[in-house]
Design a protein around this motif. Structure first.
Motif, mmCIF file in Angstrom:
data_model
loop_
_atom_site.group_PDB
_atom_site.id
_atom_site.type_symbol
_atom_site.label_atom_id
_atom_site.label_comp_id
_atom_site.label_asym_id
_atom_site.label_seq_id
_atom_site.Cartn_x
_atom_site.Cartn_y
_atom_site.Cartn_z
ATOM 1 N N GLU A 188 45.787 -129.938 -18.118
ATOM 2 C CA GLU A 188 45.559 -131.300 -17.642
ATOM 3 C C GLU A 188 45.603 -131.332 -16.107
ATOM 4 O OE1 GLU A 188 47.912 -135.140 -18.884
ATOM 5 O OE2 GLU A 188 47.389 -133.865 -20.586
ATOM 6 N N VAL A 189 46.577 -130.607 -15.567
ATOM 7 C CA VAL A 189 46.700 -130.527 -14.113
ATOM 8 C C VAL A 189 45.395 -130.016 -13.522
ATOM 9 C CG1 VAL A 189 47.787 -129.200 -12.269
ATOM 10 C CG2 VAL A 189 49.199 -130.267 -14.040
ATOM 11 N N GLN A 190 44.835 -129.005 -14.179
ATOM 12 C CA GLN A 190 43.607 -128.422 -13.626
ATOM 13 C C GLN A 190 42.438 -129.389 -13.671
ATOM 14 O OE1 GLN A 190 43.753 -124.644 -15.860
ATOM 15 N NE2 GLN A 190 43.293 -123.743 -13.874
ATOM 16 N N SER A 191 42.514 -130.324 -14.622
ATOM 17 C CA SER A 191 41.423 -131.289 -14.712
ATOM 18 C C SER A 191 41.486 -132.314 -13.581
ATOM 19 C CB SER A 191 41.458 -131.992 -16.061
ATOM 20 O OG SER A 191 42.554 -132.885 -16.102
ATOM 21 N N LEU A 192 42.619 -132.363 -12.867
ATOM 22 C CA LEU A 192 42.781 -133.379 -11.817
ATOM 23 C C LEU A 192 42.487 -132.833 -10.429
ATOM 24 C CD1 LEU A 192 46.108 -134.995 -13.066
ATOM 25 C CD2 LEU A 192 43.819 -135.947 -13.262
ATOM 26 N N GLY A 193 42.250 -131.561 -10.346
ATOM 27 C CA GLY A 193 41.996 -131.009 -9.023
ATOM 28 C C GLY A 193 41.921 -129.493 -9.107
ATOM 29 N N THR A 194 42.138 -128.852 -7.981
ATOM 30 C CA THR A 194 42.017 -127.401 -7.943
ATOM 31 C C THR A 194 43.396 -126.777 -7.792
ATOM 32 O OG1 THR A 194 39.992 -127.802 -6.736
ATOM 33 C CG2 THR A 194 40.771 -125.525 -6.826
ATOM 34 N N LEU A 195 43.716 -125.884 -8.715
ATOM 35 C CA LEU A 195 44.976 -125.163 -8.620
ATOM 36 C C LEU A 195 44.738 -123.946 -7.753
ATOM 37 C CD1 LEU A 195 47.878 -125.067 -9.565
ATOM 38 C CD2 LEU A 195 47.125 -123.879 -11.615
ATOM 39 N N ILE A 196 45.306 -123.938 -6.551
ATOM 40 C CA ILE A 196 45.031 -122.857 -5.616
ATOM 41 C C ILE A 196 45.919 -121.647 -5.902
ATOM 42 C CG2 ILE A 196 44.944 -122.198 -3.179
ATOM 43 C CD1 ILE A 196 44.509 -125.188 -2.561
ATOM 44 N N ASP A 197 47.204 -121.927 -6.105
ATOM 45 C CA ASP A 197 48.111 -120.823 -6.432
ATOM 46 C C ASP A 197 49.349 -121.380 -7.122
ATOM 47 O OD1 ASP A 197 48.871 -118.109 -6.495
ATOM 48 O OD2 ASP A 197 50.188 -118.407 -4.759
ATOM 49 N N THR A 198 50.016 -120.497 -7.846
ATOM 50 C CA THR A 198 51.262 -120.885 -8.485
ATOM 51 C C THR A 198 52.325 -119.884 -8.073
ATOM 52 O OG1 THR A 198 49.914 -121.397 -10.400
ATOM 53 C CG2 THR A 198 52.294 -121.531 -10.680
ATOM 54 N N ALA A 199 53.499 -120.363 -7.760
ATOM 55 C CA ALA A 199 54.607 -119.449 -7.498
ATOM 56 C C ALA A 199 55.734 -119.822 -8.448
ATOM 57 C CB ALA A 199 55.058 -119.553 -6.047
ATOM 58 N N THR A 200 56.107 -118.896 -9.294
ATOM 59 C CA THR A 200 57.220 -119.173 -10.190
ATOM 60 C C THR A 200 58.469 -118.602 -9.549
ATOM 61 O OG1 THR A 200 55.746 -119.062 -12.070
ATOM 62 C CG2 THR A 200 58.099 -118.868 -12.522
ATOM 63 N N ASP A 201 59.461 -119.453 -9.442
ATOM 64 C CA ASP A 201 60.660 -119.094 -8.701
ATOM 65 C C ASP A 201 61.597 -118.304 -9.605
ATOM 66 O OD1 ASP A 201 62.758 -118.866 -7.061
ATOM 67 O OD2 ASP A 201 62.968 -121.016 -6.638
#
Lengths: 991, 105, 190
Positions: A188-201
């Motif tokens: 759903e998040v991806q449908s709202l814009g562009t996911l450039i990168d993810t960092a999992t802490d």
């Protein structure tokens, strides 16, 4: 600086203030819970976002300090450093500096934070730097460095005017707890814009052995056209989990990246201006303005900084959604109107369409009202932000004064108008300081007095009876009236004679006198002799009142009552005649329908409603307001059962419309003095409804006037009164009987009376035959004529024989002031005395005496305890009440012994044997609470029934009394209630 | 959960989905298994039988990853389902878990 | 709203200076709004006027002081509508009947925004107040003689509210001290 930039700067200031407020509160809590992970994370995020946004504006002074603080906090968060008091002091000092800088961002570079930064920096050097940044990201703000950023994605995003955000996501708390799957959510998040990168802490996650696994936290670098608030709504996230990446910094970063695609033209300025300032941070006018010298650029900044508090409002997304919906409905209405206009132009106007027009207009007008009310909600703020500040205040004060003080805040979520919150800030600060300085005793003194070593201050906020009530309550030494009076005399504020005459409550009021200070030593904390009078003036300026409650040795409460300006409260809308009124839902217990099938019991001008086992006085709104209304007992309508402090009463109205959340509007100055209304509100269709002030409506019209809702001084000076029913029985004399004695009243045909063996009886269909008592045969009164066709019979409560008193005519319910009773002029069994009520000489009937003289004596005590052998011990220090209670019980019980205070009562209990203890709560030497505490701790007296008497008729006091092991709590003025309390206490102890 | 020690690789085959309902038990089992095979130089988490994982499952795998880091042994995930693989990609964990980094969406 | 255009338009600088005052200090500006109630003419300083409502719906406030005619909903605000004659203290005042017009006065903050607020503007509060009248007349320039109010002819008059009487060709006009008029009359507490 453009308007857009200026607005953004204002937003930054406001947001930073909120973060710093949270920081301060959380730092103080951290001291108590140094390993609280949630707390540490919140602290970290608060500093972090201040730093991030300040960086965006090139406010380097703020960024530098916040950066060091953030770094040290990270060490604490990661468990590499522990948060001791010294570290917290350092953080607090840093926070203070940040606050000062944020207050005037354009001058923030004038404030030096060198000392703070060095002290914190020294801590840092003892630890190697934390997580590595992605190479090439060094020029980005810290929170962006860990991302692997695709320059093309960022370039495209910026070119289309999109915002770049860092979204923090807790996989469990933010997704799964809301019933969603992680994958679905991310899609759903991806449908709202562009996911450039993810960092999992993964730093947060320990190995397999670490228990209580933390939630998994991911940071998304995300580009979208959506504005922050919308995005938060779409992601369903709290505001502190979203940071907008400064486009300027990203653009700088982009310039260092190799360009793969054909070079894009520089982003169009029009788009950027809305998103971020074009120049690099170092060149923003914020820092150049002072050197610039032209007033044109310097002024707007300066003025915006000064007037900041009022200029921006943050509103919740749900509110925004509501506004959007309403705006949508408006559009709908407009389209409908356009359609109608269109068809008219075509000459097709038919009556049907005209009707349609009316509907459309009605719809639009309803939406407009809703829209307007919804917008007004934006003015409201939870009071928690204000209350939270005092954690810091008290901590600092405690350190300075060498006292340990705990703060408890209640009602953080109560919403008040912004203006009110601002107006309360200074007075509350003063009250809290006073409580810490004068109220709370030094540790040794507290220990000596048997109190907990740590003092407690409790600030609470609540909506009560259409008003806001704010209390500052401490458990300190209390206000000693004698000491206050002595001080006032010494200061020349009072003559010794005047002081002598002052009652307790009036003596308390002395602290509000200008120039009055009770501190033995004037401290730099609060005792400068200005203050309490200013507090009072300020509160009164807000339209409020200040009241005091205090018990020597136990503490003081300062109670502020404010009118609800602009507040929103749930209310019931009711109608009388053609009027509409709003009744605060908080006071509403239930609604009872009345009518011919369920009439009110009519006593002359007064009404009572029988509700289950209770006989409630009912006020009639129409007659109170002088409205023409169906004003007879059998008229159909509704009775609202209302609760006011501890009292319950009914309010008859014609109609009950609806429950609504109403926006309270204060009344204009010409209506300030009205007692019946606390404000007004607008309903749908723009109708105005007055908000009923229940305390004002009920004042003086109900049994046992509560002193809590009214001005303390006035109540104390007013003699207490008992509620009586006035009636006649065929003779010229008027009789009065305590309402508390009355079980029910029936209207019967006198032909139903049967005379058997010289006595009158009334046969009942459901119940035993009642023996009728006629006052004329037992009391020294004129002899009557024949009975009229219809009479009333009064059936008493708590009497074990079936008996009723005949009353030919019920006159009214009235108040009988206790000091109005003359028990000397007319003495006879069955008569308590005479009094002048409503201008008529009235015989006050002693029910039990009357029944005794009719040979029917005794109230019923289930379980068989015998009043004649009952021994009561009374502990009471005031002569007046000693006498009042003695009279109430003389002849009613076997014996009554009197002790002048708690200590004496304790002594008497050692030697005498008593069935019940009746005690005042406020007494010298040993007060009622302490006495009961002793009793309950002693096996001999564990079960002894205790009835407490106190004029202090507040829910808190009741609560405390219950907690202390007191069986019954009575306002000390009502004789019959007292007797009933005694009977009930005896019967429950017998069973 | 089955474990085999093959050469220096300890292969742990999870029996099914890794969810909040079973992570506590798995956590203990993993600790015991790792403790029993100190000679292993690599740990492979085989997800052949797992269709999906939830946040606690991810948490467990990350904890296992951290644990192997601590013990200074290698770690990789093998045979993730399409769904799990997609999730790891989106969360940027595939690289960490030794899965061939796919081009991000 | 239906504020006449000539009220909204700012006064031109062509007016002659004020005549020398005879009566108590003048508090009115250069232009006066005239209005009529119960056959009598009144005037108030135009600077004080915010707008005029046509046949407003008035919600009565039971048990309120008689000077209060009721409450009026004005675009989300609630204003207190005063009864002119009761406020002036006329014993014979009879309130009731349909309200034809309501003159709405500016609040303190609104007056403060004026370049030259009226001299008595500090008497304005934050609440919105209006007065119910029968008819709105012309706007007149405040020039000519101001006579002191004749105390004998009007019994019970609250003198603080009245600046004086303007003799005009069409009759006498009572000029109000708007600030004092809008304040709470002493002894009116319910």
């Amino acid at each position: 600086m453009s308007t857009a930039e200026q607005e953004m700067l204002e937003l930054f200031v406001q947001e930073a203030r909120e973060h710093l407020g949270v920081l301060e509160t959380d730092l103080v809590s951290l001291e108590a819970n140094p390993r609280d992970a949630a707390l540490l994370n919140r602290l970290f995020r608060a500093v972090h976002s201040v730093k991030g946004t300040a960086g965006f504006f090139g406010l380097t002074a703020i960024t530098e300090l916040a950066h060091v603080m953030e770094s040290v906090m990270a060490l604490v968060r990661d468990g590499r450093m522990s948060a001791g008091p010294e570290l917290i002091n350092l953080f607090l000092a840093g926070t203070d500096k940040l606050k000062a800088m944020v207050a005037a961002p354009e001058r923030s570079s004038d404030i030096s934070s060198l000392a703070e930064r060095e002290a914190l920096g020294a801590l840092l050097r003892s630890d190697p730097p934390a997580r590595p940044a992605v190479a090439g990201n060094e020029i980005l703000p810290l929170y962006l460095r860990a991302f692997r950023i695709d320059p093309e994605l960022v370039r495209t995003a910026l070119r289309s005017g999109h915002h770049v955000y860092v979204v923090q996501l807790r996989l469990h708390a933010d997704i799964e707890l809301k019933g969603q799957g992680i994958l679905d959510y991310l899609r759903e998040v991806q449908s709202l814009g562009t996911l450039i990168d993810t960092a999992t802490d993964i730093d947060e996650i320990g190995g397999l052995e670490s228990d209580a696994p933390a939630d998994v936290v991911c940071s998304l670098l995300f580009a979208t056209a959506m504005e922050p608030d919308l995005l938060l709504g779409a992601f369903d996230l709290p505001a502190d989990q979203l940071v907008q990446a400064p486009s300027a910094a990203l653009r700088d970063w982009l310039s260092t990246q190799p360009v793969l695609a054909p070079a894009a033209p520089p982003a169009p300025p029009a788009v950027i201006a809305a998103a971020a300032p074009v120049p690099a941070p170092a060149a923003t006018p914020v820092t150049t303005a002072p050197e610039d010298g032209t007033t044109g650029t310097a002024h707007p900044m300066a003025s915006s900084a000064r007037t900041k508090p009022d200029e921006t409002v943050r509103i919740s997304v749900s509110l925004l959604d509501a506004l959007m919906n309403l705006a949508g409905e408006m559009v709908l209405g407009r389209n409908q109107l356009l359609r109608v206009a269109e068809s008219r132009r075509e000459g097709a106007a038919t009556p049907a369409e005209s009707d349609g027009l009316g509907g459309i207009i009605q719809g639009i007008s309803a939406v407009t009202s809703d829209l307007q009310r919804t917008i007004m909600r934006a003015r409201l703020q939870p009071v928690g932000g204000l209350l939270g500040r005092f954690h810091r205040v008290l901590r600092d004060l405690g350190q300075k004064l060498g006292k340990e003080i705990q703060l408890e805040t209640v009602g953080d979520d109560v919403e008040l108008d912004r203006a009110l919150i601002e107006g309360l800030s200074d007075p509350l600060t003063h009250l809290v300081r006073n409580a810490a300085d004068h109220g709370i005793e030094p540790r040794e003194e507290r220990v000596r007095a048997g109190k907990a070593p740590a003092g407690r201050v409790r600030i609470s906020a609540a909506h009560l009876a259409g008003r806001v009530q704010i209390e500052v309550r401490d458990d300190g030494r209390g206000l000693d009236p004698a000491r206050l009076k002595a001080k006032a005399v010494e200061k020349g504020l009072l003559t010794p004679e005047q002081a002598e005459r002052l009652g307790e409550a009036e003596a308390w009021q002395l602290i509000f006198a200008p120039g009055f200070s009770t501190a033995a030593v004037v401290s730099d904390v609060s005792g400068r002799g200005v203050g309490m009078d200013v507090v009072k003036t300020n509160i009164e300026r807000l339209g409020g009142r200040v009241e005091i409650e205090s018990v020597v040795g136990r503490g003081t409460a300062i109670i502020i009552r404010l009118p609800l300006t602009l507040a929103i409260i749930p209310a019931l809308i009711v109608g009388c005649d053609d009027r509409l009124f709003a009744v605060p839902q908080l006071n509403l217990v239930e609604i009872v329908r009345t009518g011919p099938e369920r009439p009110l019991e009519d006593f002359g001008g007064s009404r009572l409603l029988r509700l289950r086992e209770e006989l409630l006085p009912v006020l009639d709104l129409s007659s109170l307001l002088g409205l023409p209304a169906a004003n007879h007992a059998g008229a159909s309508g509704y009775v609202l059962i209302l609760r006011l402090d501890r009292r319950r009463f009914g309010l008859r109205v014609d109609r009950v419309a609806d429950t609504e959340e109403i926006v309270v509007k204060p009344l204009g100055r010409h209506l300030q003095g009205t007692t019946f209304y606390s404000g007004a509100t607008l309903l749908g269709q723009g109708r105005i409804a007055l908000i009923l002030d229940l305390a004002g409506l009920a004042a003086g019209r109900l049994p046992v006037e509560s002193n809590a809702a009214r001005d303390t001084t006035r109540t104390v000076l007013r003699p207490p009164a008992e509620q009586v029913l006035l009636f006649r029985d065929g003779t010229p004399e008027t009789f009065a009987l305590h309402i508390a004695n009355i079980g029910r009243i029936e209207r019967i045909s006198s032909s139903r009376i049967e005379r058997i063996g010289g006595q009158d009886f009334l046969r009942q269909e459901n119940g035993p035959t009642l023996r009728l008592v006629r006052l004329q045969t037992h009391l020294p009164v004129t002899q009557p004529g024949p009975l009229p066709d219809e009479i009333h019979v009064i059936v008493p409560r708590l009497v074990d024989q079936p008996v009723a008193i005949v009353a030919e005519q019920i006159i009214d319910a009235a108040e009988l002031p206790v000091d109005a009773l003359d028990s000397a002029t007319l003495t006879a069994q069955g008569v308590l005395g005479t009094a002048s009520i409503n201008g008529a000489l009235t015989i006050v009937v002693d029910l039990y005496g009357l029944l005794r003289s009719a040979g029917l004596d005794r109230p019923a005590i289930p379980g068989g305890a015998d009043l004649a052998s009952c021994r009561i011990l009374l502990a009471e220090d005031t002569l007046f009440f000693r006498e009042a209670v003695r009279r109430a019980f003389t002849g009613f019980v076997g014996a009554l012994d009197v002790a002048n205070d708690g200590e004496e009562a304790w002594q008497r209990l050692q030697t005498g044997s008593y069935d019940v203890l009746v005690t005042d709560l406020e007494m010298p030497r040993l007060n009622g609470f302490e006495l009961v505490a002793r009793l309950r701790a002693d096996p001999r007296f564990k079960q002894l029934p205790v009835i407490a008497l106190s004029a202090r008729d507040t829910p808190e006091f009741h609560e405390r009394a219950r907690g202390a092991g007191i069986n019954r709590f009575e306002s000390k003025f009502d004789r019959e209630r007292l007797r009933l309390a005694l009977v009930e206490a005896l019967s429950s102890s017998a069973s | 959960m089955q474990t085999t020690l093959d050469a220096s690789t300890l292969r742990i085959v999870f029996a099914g989905d890794i969810l909040s309902t079973n992570v506590a038990a798995l956590r203990t089992e993993l600790l015991v298994t790792l403790g029993a095979h100190p000679e292993a130089k690599h740990v492979a988490a085989d997800l052949t039988n797992s269709r999906t994982v939830d946040s606690q499952g991810i948490n467990l795998l990350l904890a296992l990853y951290r644990e192997t880091e601590r013990r200074q042994v290698g770690f990789r995930v093998e045979n993730p389902s399409a769904e799990i693989r997609r999730l790891f990609d989106l969360l940027n964990l595939s690289g960490r878990f030794g899965l061939n980094p796919a081009r991000r969406p | 709203m239906d504020t006449p255009r000539r009220i909204a338009a700012p006064p031109e600088a062509t007016l002659t200076p004020r005549g020398s005052p005879v009566a108590p200090a003048r508090v009115a500006g250069d232009q006066l709004l005239t209005f009529r109630t119960q056959g009598r003419w009144y005037a108030c300083d135009l600077l004080w006027v915010r707008e005029i409502l046509r046949q407003p719906a008035i919600t009565p406030v039971d048990r309120a002081p008689p000077v209060v005619r009721g409450l009026i909903h004005l675009r989300g605000q609630i204003l207190t509508a005063l009864d002119l004659e009761h406020r002036l203290g006329f014993k014979s005042a009879s309130s009731g009947g349909e309200a034809e017009r309501c003159i709405v006065f500016k609040t303190g903050p609104e007056l403060a925004r004026l370049a030259q607020p009226p001299a008595d503007s500090e008497l304005a509060g934050n609440d919105i107040i209006g007065v119910v009248v029968d008819h709105i007349g012309d706007i007149i320039a405040d020039r000519g003689t101001l006579l002191p109010p004749p105390p004998d002819t009007i019994s019970g008059l609250d003198h603080a509210c009245v600046a004086g009487v303007l003799p005009r060709p069409e009759g006498l006009i009572t000029l109000l001290n708007t600030g004092a008029f809008l304040s709470v009359p002493s002894g009116s507490a319910p």
